[in-house]
Design an enzyme around this catalytic site. Structure first.
Site, PDB file in Angstrom:
ATOM      1  N   HIS A   1     -11.458  12.310  -1.310  1.00 48.59           N
ATOM      2  CA  HIS A   1     -10.878  13.555  -1.445  1.00 48.59           C
ATOM      3  C   HIS A   1      -9.361  13.792  -2.586  1.00 48.59           C
ATOM      4  O   HIS A   1      -8.897  12.836  -2.944  1.00 48.59           O
ATOM      5  CB  HIS A   1      -9.725  13.235   0.394  1.00 48.59           C
TER       6      HIS A   1
ATOM      7  N   GLU B   1      -6.303   0.176   2.209  1.00 43.65           N
ATOM      8  CA  GLU B   1      -5.334   1.290   1.130  1.00 43.65           C
ATOM      9  C   GLU B   1      -4.662   0.155   1.018  1.00 43.65           C
ATOM     10  O   GLU B   1      -3.783  -0.394   0.824  1.00 43.65           O
ATOM     11  CB  GLU B   1      -5.440   2.835   1.656  1.00 43.65           C
TER      12      GLU B   1
ATOM     13  N   GLU C   1      -6.018  17.022   1.731  1.00 46.02           N
ATOM     14  CA  GLU C   1      -5.239  17.153   2.821  1.00 46.02           C
ATOM     15  C   GLU C   1      -4.331  17.455   1.826  1.00 46.02           C
ATOM     16  O   GLU C   1      -4.353  17.537   1.114  1.00 46.02           O
ATOM     17  CB  GLU C   1      -5.444  15.092   2.516  1.00 46.02           C
TER      18      GLU C   1
HETATM   19  C1  MC0 Z   1     -18.065  14.741   4.975  1.00 47.83           C
HETATM   20  N1  MC0 Z   1     -18.199  15.792   4.171  1.00 47.83           N
HETATM   21  C2  MC0 Z   1     -17.946  15.549   2.796  1.00 47.83           C
HETATM   22  C3  MC0 Z   1     -16.780  14.568   2.447  1.00 47.83           C
HETATM   23  N2  MC0 Z   1     -17.113  13.871   3.877  1.00 47.83           N
HETATM   24  N3  MC0 Z   1     -17.750  16.095   1.902  1.00 47.83           N
HETATM   25  C4  MC0 Z   1     -16.779  15.609   0.974  1.00 47.83           C
HETATM   26  N4  MC0 Z   1     -15.798  14.917   0.650  1.00 47.83           N
HETATM   27  C5  MC0 Z   1     -15.428  14.291   1.883  1.00 47.83           C
HETATM   28  N5  MC0 Z   1     -15.254  13.226   1.604  1.00 47.83           N
HETATM   29  C6  MC0 Z   1     -19.237  16.647   3.641  1.00 47.83           C
HETATM   30  C7  MC0 Z   1     -20.547  16.007   4.460  1.00 47.83           C
HETATM   31  O1  MC0 Z   1     -21.286  15.471   3.622  1.00 47.83           O
HETATM   32  C8  MC0 Z   1     -21.164  16.765   5.206  1.00 47.83           C
HETATM   33  O2  MC0 Z   1     -21.607  17.896   4.725  1.00 47.83           O
HETATM   34  C9  MC0 Z   1     -20.726  17.491   6.371  1.00 47.83           C
HETATM   35  O3  MC0 Z   1     -18.678  17.333   4.969  1.00 47.83           O
HETATM   36  C10 MC0 Z   1     -19.932  16.683   7.845  1.00 47.83           C
HETATM   37  O4  MC0 Z   1     -20.371  15.396   7.416  1.00 47.83           O
HETATM   38  P1  MC0 Z   1     -20.039  14.361   8.288  1.00 47.83           P
HETATM   39  O5  MC0 Z   1     -19.667  13.192   7.838  1.00 47.83           O
HETATM   40  O6  MC0 Z   1     -21.322  14.247   8.753  1.00 47.83           O
HETATM   41  O7  MC0 Z   1     -19.526  14.824   9.632  1.00 47.83           O
HETATM   42  P2  MC0 Z   1     -18.350  14.361  10.349  1.00 47.83           P
HETATM   43  O8  MC0 Z   1     -17.597  16.182  11.203  1.00 47.83           O
HETATM   44  O9  MC0 Z   1     -18.538  13.452  11.158  1.00 47.83           O
HETATM   45  O10 MC0 Z   1     -17.125  14.085   9.345  1.00 47.83           O
HETATM   46  C11 MC0 Z   1     -16.411  15.446   8.249  1.00 47.83           C
HETATM   47  C12 MC0 Z   1     -14.533  14.420   8.545  1.00 47.83           C
HETATM   48  C13 MC0 Z   1     -14.892  13.510   8.175  1.00 47.83           C
HETATM   49  C14 MC0 Z   1     -14.529  15.842   7.426  1.00 47.83           C
HETATM   50  C15 MC0 Z   1     -14.593  15.904   9.434  1.00 47.83           C
HETATM   51  O11 MC0 Z   1     -14.444  13.411   7.690  1.00 47.83           O
HETATM   52  C16 MC0 Z   1     -12.580  13.525   9.228  1.00 47.83           C
HETATM   53  O12 MC0 Z   1     -11.947  13.354   9.641  1.00 47.83           O
HETATM   54  N6  MC0 Z   1     -12.147  13.569   7.743  1.00 47.83           N
HETATM   55  C17 MC0 Z   1     -10.459  13.659   7.695  1.00 47.83           C
HETATM   56  C18 MC0 Z   1      -9.912  11.733   7.823  1.00 47.83           C
HETATM   57  C19 MC0 Z   1     -10.401  10.780   6.529  1.00 47.83           C
HETATM   58  O13 MC0 Z   1     -10.592  11.209   5.965  1.00 47.83           O
HETATM   59  N7  MC0 Z   1      -9.586   9.528   6.822  1.00 47.83           N
HETATM   60  C20 MC0 Z   1      -9.739   8.904   5.835  1.00 47.83           C
HETATM   61  C21 MC0 Z   1      -9.040   9.255   4.648  1.00 47.83           C
HETATM   62  P3  MC0 Z   1     -23.195  18.518   5.186  1.00 47.83           P
HETATM   63  O14 MC0 Z   1     -23.749  18.733   3.938  1.00 47.83           O
HETATM   64  O15 MC0 Z   1     -24.463  16.580   4.557  1.00 47.83           O
HETATM   65  O16 MC0 Z   1     -23.590  18.506   6.222  1.00 47.83           O
HETATM   66  S1  MC0 Z   1      -7.249   8.100   5.377  1.00 47.83           S
HETATM   67  C22 MC0 Z   1      -6.234   8.471   4.086  1.00 47.83           C
HETATM   68  O17 MC0 Z   1      -6.994   9.432   3.762  1.00 47.83           O
HETATM   69  C23 MC0 Z   1      -5.129   8.419   5.335  1.00 47.83           C
HETATM   70  C24 MC0 Z   1      -4.361   7.355   5.749  1.00 47.83           C
HETATM   71  C25 MC0 Z   1      -3.791   9.019   4.151  1.00 47.83           C
HETATM   72  O18 MC0 Z   1      -4.036   9.301   3.112  1.00 47.83           O
HETATM   73  O19 MC0 Z   1      -2.855   8.790   3.461  1.00 47.83           O
END
Ligand code: MC0
Length: 150
Positions: A84, A43, A134
Site C-alpha cells: 500500500h 512492522e 492509506e
Molecule cells: C486486496 N486487494 C488489493 C490489496 N488487498 N489490491 C491492491 N493492494 C492491496 N493491498 C484486492 C484483491 O486482490 C481483491 O481483488 C480485492 O481487493 C478484495 O480483496 P480481498 O483480500 O479478497 O478482500 P477483503 O475485502 O477481505 O480485503 C481487502 C481490503 C483489506 C482492502 C478490504 O485488505 C483491508 O481491510 N485492508 C486495510 C487494512 C490493511 O491492509 N492492513 C495491513 C496494513 P479481486 O480483483 O481479486 O477482487 S497495517 C498498516 O499499514 C499500519 C499498521 C500502518 O500503516 O500504520
C-alpha cells in the site's frame, strides 16, 4: 490536505531478513518497530527523509503475525512486494470524509491506531485504480502540518 507520502508499505515473509536487505543494500536503519495486533502485523519503519510539512516519509516493512491478517492473505496471493501507499495529512477525519463524498469507499468509520500512535484509515483499492491507499495523521500532528509554514 494531503501533504506528503507518509510511507510505502512493503509486505514480506521475514521481517528481520528484509530489514537486513534494506540496511545492507541502501544503508537504511530501523527508526521504529512495533507489533500492531489489530492489523495483524509486525512492522519496521525506515525513515527516508523529513518533509516540508513538518512530517517525514518512511518505508514500512510488514510481516503478518497471524494467518487471517490482511497482509497474510495478500502475501499468499501475490508474494512479497508493495502492499500500500500512505499519504500524510494533519486532518485524517476531514480528508477521509471529503474523499468519501467523492464516492471512494473509506474502510473505517473512525480512524484506527497506526504506526507510532498515528491515526489511520484506508481507501478501498478497487476504488483507487488497484492501489490500497492509506491516510495518516502522525501522533501530535493534528492541525500542525502546514505546508506553508516552512
Ligand atoms: C486486496 N486487494 C488489493 C490489496 N488487498 N489490491 C491492491 N493492494 C492491496 N493491498 C484486492 C484483491 O486482490 C481483491 O481483488 C480485492 O481487493 C478484495 O480483496 P480481498 O483480500 O479478497 O478482500 P477483503 O475485502 O477481505 O480485503 C481487502 C481490503 C483489506 C482492502 C478490504 O485488505 C483491508 O481491510 N485492508 C486495510 C487494512 C490493511 O491492509 N492492513 C495491513 C496494513 P479481486 O480483483 O481479486 O477482487 S497495517 C498498516 O499499514 C499500519 C499498521 C500502518 O500503516 O500504520
Amino acid at each position: 490536505m494531503l501533504t506528503r507520502i507518509d510511507h510505502i508499505g512493503i509486505a514480506c515473509f521475514d521481517l528481520d531478513k528484509t530489514v537486513e536487505f534494506y540496511r545492507a543494500t541502501y544503508g537504511f536503519e530501523v527508526f521504529h518497530s512495533e507489533v500492531n495486533e489489530e492489523q495483524g502485523v509486525r512492522e519496521a519503519m525506515l525513515k527516508i527523509n523529513e518533509t516540508s510539512d513538518g512530517g517525514a516519509s518512511y518505508l514500512q516493512l510488514l510481516e503478518p503475525t497471524r494467518e487471517d491478517s490482511t497482509v497474510a492473505k495478500w502475501l499468499d496471493r501475490n508474494g512479497e512486494g508493495v502492499h500500500h501507499i500512505a499519504f500524510g495529512t494533519a486532518d485524517v477525519d476531514g480528508d477521509a470524509a471529503a474523499i468519501r463524498d467523492k464516492g471512494v469507499r473509506v474502510l473505517y468509520d473512525e480512524p484506527r491506531t497506526g504506526s507510532m500512535g498515528s491515526r489511520i484509515t484506508f481507501l478501498h483499492p478497487k476504488d483507487c485504480g488497484g492501489v490500497l491507499t492509506e491516510l495518516v495523521t502522525a501522533k501530535g500532528a493534528e492541525g500542525s502540518e502546514d505546508p506553508h509554514s516552512h
